[in-house]
Design an enzyme around this catalytic site. Sequence first.
Site, mmCIF file in Angstrom:
data_model
loop_
_atom_site.group_PDB
_atom_site.id
_atom_site.type_symbol
_atom_site.label_atom_id
_atom_site.label_comp_id
_atom_site.label_asym_id
_atom_site.label_seq_id
_atom_site.Cartn_x
_atom_site.Cartn_y
_atom_site.Cartn_z
ATOM 1 N N PHE A 1 59.499 45.061 33.994
ATOM 2 C CA PHE A 1 58.663 44.160 34.783
ATOM 3 C C PHE A 1 57.240 44.223 34.232
ATOM 4 O O PHE A 1 56.716 45.304 33.971
ATOM 5 C CB PHE A 1 58.690 44.562 36.262
ATOM 6 C CG PHE A 1 58.212 43.480 37.179
ATOM 7 C CD1 PHE A 1 59.055 42.430 37.523
ATOM 8 C CD2 PHE A 1 56.932 43.496 37.674
ATOM 9 C CE1 PHE A 1 58.617 41.413 38.364
ATOM 10 C CE2 PHE A 1 56.481 42.488 38.514
ATOM 11 C CZ PHE A 1 57.320 41.448 38.853
ATOM 12 N N GLU B 1 62.287 52.302 39.452
ATOM 13 C CA GLU B 1 63.372 52.985 38.737
ATOM 14 C C GLU B 1 62.863 54.056 37.768
ATOM 15 O O GLU B 1 63.633 54.860 37.257
ATOM 16 C CB GLU B 1 64.224 51.965 37.966
ATOM 17 C CG GLU B 1 65.014 51.023 38.840
ATOM 18 C CD GLU B 1 64.202 49.876 39.426
ATOM 19 O OE1 GLU B 1 64.598 49.360 40.493
ATOM 20 O OE2 GLU B 1 63.173 49.486 38.839
ATOM 21 N N VAL C 1 51.884 47.627 37.571
ATOM 22 C CA VAL C 1 52.012 46.968 38.868
ATOM 23 C C VAL C 1 50.726 46.188 39.104
ATOM 24 O O VAL C 1 49.633 46.757 39.112
ATOM 25 C CB VAL C 1 52.232 47.996 40.000
ATOM 26 C CG1 VAL C 1 52.508 47.285 41.321
ATOM 27 C CG2 VAL C 1 53.363 48.960 39.654
ATOM 28 N N ILE C 2 50.874 44.873 39.264
ATOM 29 C CA ILE C 2 49.708 44.002 39.463
ATOM 30 C C ILE C 2 49.726 43.498 40.903
ATOM 31 O O ILE C 2 50.753 43.023 41.389
ATOM 32 C CB ILE C 2 49.720 42.822 38.470
ATOM 33 C CG1 ILE C 2 49.683 43.359 37.028
ATOM 34 C CG2 ILE C 2 48.540 41.886 38.728
ATOM 35 C CD1 ILE C 2 49.859 42.293 35.954
ATOM 36 N N THR D 1 50.950 40.140 48.674
ATOM 37 C CA THR D 1 51.706 40.819 49.724
ATOM 38 C C THR D 1 51.487 42.326 49.662
ATOM 39 O O THR D 1 50.865 42.845 48.744
ATOM 40 C CB THR D 1 53.225 40.549 49.569
ATOM 41 O OG1 THR D 1 53.683 41.184 48.373
ATOM 42 C CG2 THR D 1 53.518 39.054 49.502
ATOM 43 N N HIS E 1 53.643 44.424 48.917
ATOM 44 C CA HIS E 1 54.558 44.971 47.917
ATOM 45 C C HIS E 1 53.841 45.847 46.887
ATOM 46 O O HIS E 1 54.357 46.879 46.463
ATOM 47 C CB HIS E 1 55.309 43.823 47.227
ATOM 48 C CG HIS E 1 56.362 44.248 46.272
ATOM 49 N ND1 HIS E 1 57.541 44.820 46.685
ATOM 50 C CD2 HIS E 1 56.425 44.200 44.926
ATOM 51 C CE1 HIS E 1 58.286 45.108 45.639
ATOM 52 N NE2 HIS E 1 57.630 44.744 44.548
ATOM 53 N N ARG F 1 43.510 47.424 30.115
ATOM 54 C CA ARG F 1 44.003 48.808 30.095
ATOM 55 C C ARG F 1 45.189 48.994 29.146
ATOM 56 O O ARG F 1 45.648 50.106 28.939
ATOM 57 C CB ARG F 1 44.391 49.230 31.510
ATOM 58 C CG ARG F 1 43.184 49.278 32.427
ATOM 59 C CD ARG F 1 43.560 49.584 33.839
ATOM 60 N NE ARG F 1 42.394 49.465 34.693
ATOM 61 C CZ ARG F 1 42.452 49.222 35.985
ATOM 62 N NH1 ARG F 1 43.623 49.101 36.575
ATOM 63 N NH2 ARG F 1 41.349 49.121 36.690
#
Length: 165
Positions: free
Chosen positions: A22, A58, A81-82, A86, A88, A127
């Site tokens: 992802f 995972e 993770v962006i 939400t 999430h 980054r």
Amino acid sequence: MTTYHGKIFAKNKKFGVVVSRFNEYITGRLLDGAVTTLKKAGVSEKNIHIVWVPGGLEVPLFCKKLKTQTHCDAVIALSCVIRGGTYHFECVSNELTRGIDQVALETGTPIATGVITADNLEQAIDRAGLKSGNKGEHAALAALEIASLNDQLMVKKNKKRKKRP
């Protein structure tokens, strides 16, 4: 006083890399940085084990599997993770880092974390090799150092055991 310093050279060591698919545009750059850094430190390609997983959640499980099944000296966890609109983002970020910490503590596995948590794509790109360096490279350097420190402390522990009557 005894002081330990990790070494950045690791010719005969094995490293595992768990990378989430992802946000692969970012994580692929992190992986390239990590692998390049390991190779510069003398690690051969045959001693670098890479596992692609679907997403950040995972990553911890496969860090554990890599350590136990390939006997790596250290594992590198790479993910991105962006933040979206939400809750999430917070759930994934928190569980990802908690899971990595839990695996490291439960198994004694040295795990270097190259996890980007960003508010937007621009921050993530920065980054992953632009303004802020490459967090994959940084994680690989940390992995090299913690693998070396782990070895040094294991040798000391084994020497103490041999001295006991």
